[in-house]
Write a protein that holds these residues in place. Structure first.
Motif, PDB file in Angstrom:
ATOM      1  N   TYR A   8       1.056  -1.169  -0.065  1.00  6.10           N
ATOM      2  CA  TYR A   8       0.125   0.044  -0.115  1.00  6.10           C
ATOM      3  C   TYR A   8       0.848   1.329   0.038  1.00  6.10           C
ATOM      4  O   TYR A   8       1.977   1.341   0.601  1.00  6.10           O
ATOM      5  CB  TYR A   8      -0.979  -0.026   1.152  1.00  6.10           C
ATOM      6  CG  TYR A   8      -2.081  -0.772   1.255  1.00  6.10           C
ATOM      7  CD1 TYR A   8      -3.147  -0.812   0.520  1.00  6.10           C
ATOM      8  CD2 TYR A   8      -1.939  -2.198   2.089  1.00  6.10           C
ATOM      9  CE1 TYR A   8      -4.269  -1.506   0.688  1.00  6.10           C
ATOM     10  CE2 TYR A   8      -3.167  -3.069   1.928  1.00  6.10           C
ATOM     11  CZ  TYR A   8      -4.365  -2.513   1.312  1.00  6.10           C
ATOM     12  OH  TYR A   8      -5.310  -3.489   1.198  1.00  6.10           O
ATOM     13  N   ARG A  21      -4.127   2.534  -4.318  1.00  3.98           N
ATOM     14  CA  ARG A  21      -4.220   1.474  -3.208  1.00  3.98           C
ATOM     15  C   ARG A  21      -3.430   2.520  -2.097  1.00  3.98           C
ATOM     16  O   ARG A  21      -2.201   2.205  -2.277  1.00  3.98           O
ATOM     17  CB  ARG A  21      -3.557   0.093  -3.446  1.00  3.98           C
ATOM     18  CG  ARG A  21      -4.359  -0.737  -4.271  1.00  3.98           C
ATOM     19  CD  ARG A  21      -3.434  -2.070  -4.579  1.00  3.98           C
ATOM     20  NE  ARG A  21      -3.895  -3.236  -3.415  1.00  3.98           N
ATOM     21  CZ  ARG A  21      -3.050  -3.165  -2.476  1.00  3.98           C
ATOM     22  NH1 ARG A  21      -1.440  -2.815  -2.496  1.00  3.98           N
ATOM     23  NH2 ARG A  21      -3.219  -4.138  -1.631  1.00  3.98           N
ATOM     24  N   GLY A  55      -2.933   2.555   2.268  1.00  3.15           N
ATOM     25  CA  GLY A  55      -2.952   2.492   3.505  1.00  3.15           C
ATOM     26  C   GLY A  55      -2.924   3.792   4.334  1.00  3.15           C
ATOM     27  O   GLY A  55      -1.845   4.491   4.560  1.00  3.15           O
TER      28      GLY A  55
END
Length: 281
Positions: free
Chosen positions: A114, A156, A158
């Motif tokens: 991520y 993507r 995190g």
């Protein structure tokens, strides 16, 4: 005389209290001299008290040739501890356990490929330390607006947060990312004790005439408490010491709420409350 209400949660949190106890223990055990890299906590009075006991402060390892170095509660950047040991220094790690947990979450997200997004203040020592363990494409943003101004976000992501950052802000940033990213993974890394303090201060601020938040002006969690109190009580003041109370112009008979940041020692809070009780107001 004014009515004084002191928040139950005012003052040292677990991580700060632990760091101060570690510093005192290091001063007793040595080897001396004993240094910290930067101020061990963000409170000038407590830093001065520890300095009077013999604690020295260095900006970097180049300033330390022997003795003990304490890693402050905010943690240290990648490689610093290893470098200190290579120099032959005694290393004492006072990093807050919640900051260490944040670092572990970042490493987990990086291992899952991520892009890391840290919700927090880019210039805060905790964020600087955590960012050094993250991949080069990692981002830091303190708000949705700041994130919108950064073109580097990927599909993507995190998401974690500075431990002293507001949970609501983490939620707002994560919600925004849901709309622009294909996949997100979020860890709640804000300190739950700090979150609870903000809730309590909002509740208290809505019931008083004046709100006083005691803490260092360089303290992020104190600043967040001040923001939370101001939402409910426009007459909110952040002060560092009791000497500032006289200039606040508190009217006689006012109901005054007092809270303090997580890095504010009890003796400073007691001094503020004692001064308020003696005040003509």
């Amino acid at each position: 005389m004014s009515e004084i209400i002191l928040a139950e949660t005012a003052g040292f949190c677990f991580g700060v209290e632990r760091a101060v106890e570690i510093a005192v223990s290091a001063l007793e055990k040595g080897p001396k001299p004993v240094y910290t890299l930067g101020p061990i906590i963000h409170n000038p009075q407590e830093v001065q008290r520890l300095e009077a006991m013999g604690l020295l402060m260095a900006e970097n390892l180049d300033d330390i040739e022997r003795g003990t170095v304490i890693i402050r509660s905010h943690g240290a950047q990648k490689g610093v501890i290893e470098m200190a040991r290579l120099k032959g220094l005694n290393v004492v790690d006072a990093t807050c356990p919640f900051v260490n947990r944040l670092k572990e979450r970042v490493e987990t997200l990086a291992g899952e490929n991520y892009q890391i997004l840290i919700v927090g203040q880019a210039d805060h020592p905790e964020v600087k330390a955590i960012l050094s363990f993250a991949p080069a494409d990692s981002l830091v943003a303190k708000s949705v607006q700041e994130l919108k101004e950064n073109p580097g976000i990927k599909s993507r992501v995190g998401i974690v947060a500075q431990t002293t950052h507001a949970l609501e802000n983490l939620q707002r940033v994560a919600s925004y990312c849901v709309g622009i990213c294909k996949e997100i993974k979020v860890f709640r890394t804000t300190c739950q004790t700090t979150d609870a303090r903000r809730k309590q201060v909002r509740d208290m601020a809505g019931k008083v005439d004046v709100m006083i938040v005691v803490g260092g002006r360089n303290s992020a969690n104190t600043a967040r408490l001040t923001e939370a109190a101001t939402e409910e009580c426009p007459r909110t003041h952040q002060i560092e010491s009791a000497e500032e109370i006289a200039a606040l112009g508190i009217h006689p008979g006012s109901k005054v709420g007092v809270t303090a940041g997580a890095s504010t020692p009890g003796w400073v809070i007691d001094d503020v409350v004692g001064t308020l009780k003696k005040s003509p107001g």
